[in-house]
Write a protein that holds these residues in place. Sequence first.
Motif, mmCIF file in Angstrom:
data_model
loop_
_atom_site.group_PDB
_atom_site.id
_atom_site.type_symbol
_atom_site.label_atom_id
_atom_site.label_comp_id
_atom_site.label_asym_id
_atom_site.label_seq_id
_atom_site.Cartn_x
_atom_site.Cartn_y
_atom_site.Cartn_z
ATOM 1 N N ALA A 163 0.981 -1.188 -0.021
ATOM 2 C CA ALA A 163 -0.070 0.115 -0.021
ATOM 3 C C ALA A 163 0.711 1.168 0.106
ATOM 4 O O ALA A 163 0.382 2.332 -0.224
ATOM 5 C CB ALA A 163 -0.950 -0.029 1.088
ATOM 6 N N LYS A 164 2.093 1.136 0.277
ATOM 7 C CA LYS A 164 2.958 2.423 0.407
ATOM 8 C C LYS A 164 3.676 2.562 -0.840
ATOM 9 O O LYS A 164 4.499 3.553 -0.952
ATOM 10 C CB LYS A 164 4.090 2.165 1.625
ATOM 11 C CG LYS A 164 3.235 2.304 3.005
ATOM 12 C CD LYS A 164 4.390 2.473 4.149
ATOM 13 C CE LYS A 164 5.311 1.330 4.388
ATOM 14 N NZ LYS A 164 6.043 1.504 5.426
ATOM 15 N N ALA A 174 -2.345 3.912 1.449
ATOM 16 C CA ALA A 174 -2.571 3.741 -0.095
ATOM 17 C C ALA A 174 -2.937 5.113 -0.686
ATOM 18 O O ALA A 174 -2.490 5.593 -1.716
ATOM 19 C CB ALA A 174 -3.600 2.699 -0.206
ATOM 20 N N TYR A 222 -3.189 5.616 -4.624
ATOM 21 C CA TYR A 222 -4.114 4.812 -4.781
ATOM 22 C C TYR A 222 -5.584 5.333 -4.671
ATOM 23 O O TYR A 222 -5.878 6.646 -4.031
ATOM 24 C CB TYR A 222 -3.996 3.692 -3.701
ATOM 25 C CG TYR A 222 -3.111 2.402 -4.018
ATOM 26 C CD1 TYR A 222 -3.434 1.308 -4.186
ATOM 27 C CD2 TYR A 222 -1.608 2.916 -3.756
ATOM 28 C CE1 TYR A 222 -2.646 0.302 -4.525
ATOM 29 C CE2 TYR A 222 -0.836 1.806 -3.941
ATOM 30 C CZ TYR A 222 -1.362 0.648 -4.287
ATOM 31 O OH TYR A 222 -0.456 -0.343 -4.565
ATOM 32 N N THR A 266 -9.215 4.611 -3.162
ATOM 33 C CA THR A 266 -9.625 3.873 -2.016
ATOM 34 C C THR A 266 -10.972 3.580 -1.913
ATOM 35 O O THR A 266 -11.678 4.616 -1.971
ATOM 36 C CB THR A 266 -8.892 4.286 -0.936
ATOM 37 O OG1 THR A 266 -9.527 5.310 -0.256
ATOM 38 C CG2 THR A 266 -7.438 4.248 -0.766
ATOM 39 N N PHE A 277 -6.981 0.389 -3.890
ATOM 40 C CA PHE A 277 -7.260 -0.215 -2.588
ATOM 41 C C PHE A 277 -8.410 -0.573 -2.234
ATOM 42 O O PHE A 277 -9.539 0.460 -2.059
ATOM 43 C CB PHE A 277 -6.417 0.410 -1.581
ATOM 44 C CG PHE A 277 -6.434 -0.267 -0.426
ATOM 45 C CD1 PHE A 277 -5.192 -0.832 0.167
ATOM 46 C CD2 PHE A 277 -7.352 -0.318 0.509
ATOM 47 C CE1 PHE A 277 -5.162 -1.464 1.368
ATOM 48 C CE2 PHE A 277 -7.457 -0.782 1.684
ATOM 49 C CZ PHE A 277 -6.241 -1.567 2.100
#
Length: 471
Positions: A196-197, A281, A286, A288, A360
């Motif tokens: 997620a990072k 994220a 990302y 989400t 995500f």
Amino acid sequence: MNNLSLKIEFFIKNRLFSKESIYFAIIPLLYANIIYILASYYYSSPRNVFIFLTAFVCITGLFLNRFVFLFLLFVAIYLDAAVFVSNFFQIPLPMLLDSLQFLLELSLTQSLTYMAVLGLLLVTLLMTYRSVIGLKKSRDRISLFPVLIVAIIAGAADFLINSPPKDVMQLKLQLAETFEPIEDAASFKTGFAQFAKTTEHRDLLIVMVEGLGAFSSRAYQDIVWGPLLGAPIREKYAVTQGTALYFGSTTSGEARELCNLKADYRDFRDKDMTDCLPHRALAAGYKTAAFHAFTERFFERNDWFPKIGFQELYFLEERVGLKADKDLPWCGMTFKGLCDSDVARSVEAYLTSDEHLPRFVYWLTLNSHKPVMPGEVPERLACDDGGVFGDVELCRMSEQWLNISHLVQEIALNEKLKKTEILLVGDHHPPLFTRKARHLFQPAQVAWLHLAPLDTPPADRLAAAKSGPGL
């Protein structure tokens, strides 16, 4: 000396073993505890403290005003029931009392079992009250020794029959502090926090499966995971399995996996933003989103989900993201909402849509919540007689879990799906009615299964898992 002997003999004949003393020692306690005596044949949490408390309140009923006694008895019986429910569903009592505000969101009348229990509690209260008040006029013929002896014997029997396993007791001792970092989470072990990072275009899907514990038997666990263990999946994914330590109920499972924290929904009320996986994220570029077939108001997810980093919420209110061109069926009994199969369609559409940003996605399933409605999913396990588990309730739940595996398999094998890490994990132990069914699960553990795309180098997967979330 003769006078003393006569007094002792008179006391024994006229009070200690009088019919009023024997009646008072047995009947009120029997009425107050009958539900739990019957439940102990199947499953009951330890409640010896409440056996003694009920006995004490009944004793006060011989001396207090009848309305004061009725109030005390009401408090004792319904507090007893609340603690029983707390232990049965693994919900801390303060959280259970706080969650009473959400009762209107539930369809309790859809469950004959729950309605019968509520009716029995009322009958228990009235019968216990009447039996004590009926004896009040004969108070001078009642000795308290028999009721104390009966209470001690009943409490000791309850302790021997219903004491939880040692590991569950140890688990309860670990729960004193909240909002503390933890490492025993599936998202930690599989490296989801590390993924997620990164800015690599890798989609992430976490599916939290309602009520899925960890079977002690690998064969039983493989029944539930079956569609995700076959050749079609293994041609595209590396499949790994494991267990994680659970605590509390569903929102504690969500805090465990999404934030790697020991917490529940109440702990996010005074927080503005929390460094959880969706937030990380989001910071890494990302999109989400969270999906669930029930109302977003339940357990305040509409408040704390945005705080932990979810941009988009697709719940009952949003028709889980599906178009409004046709009616959607309803599933479930007490937790009556949309069907997990429709949520799966929405999750699949979201992950396969034309989107340049990585995604995500979190999906909390619903329909395996007890009590399970028969016939909602394909009947794959012949549950009418309990199936291979020998327990109808567990078999019905397992059919729901198995159906989730089939739905995730369809998502995982969709040709339009980009490279996606998929994690399925249980939230808590299933709150089953029978000891036999409960003993089929590993105490204090939930199962997880991770699908890692095969074009992800094994060394990278191992490094991600070892790095953990760094909380």
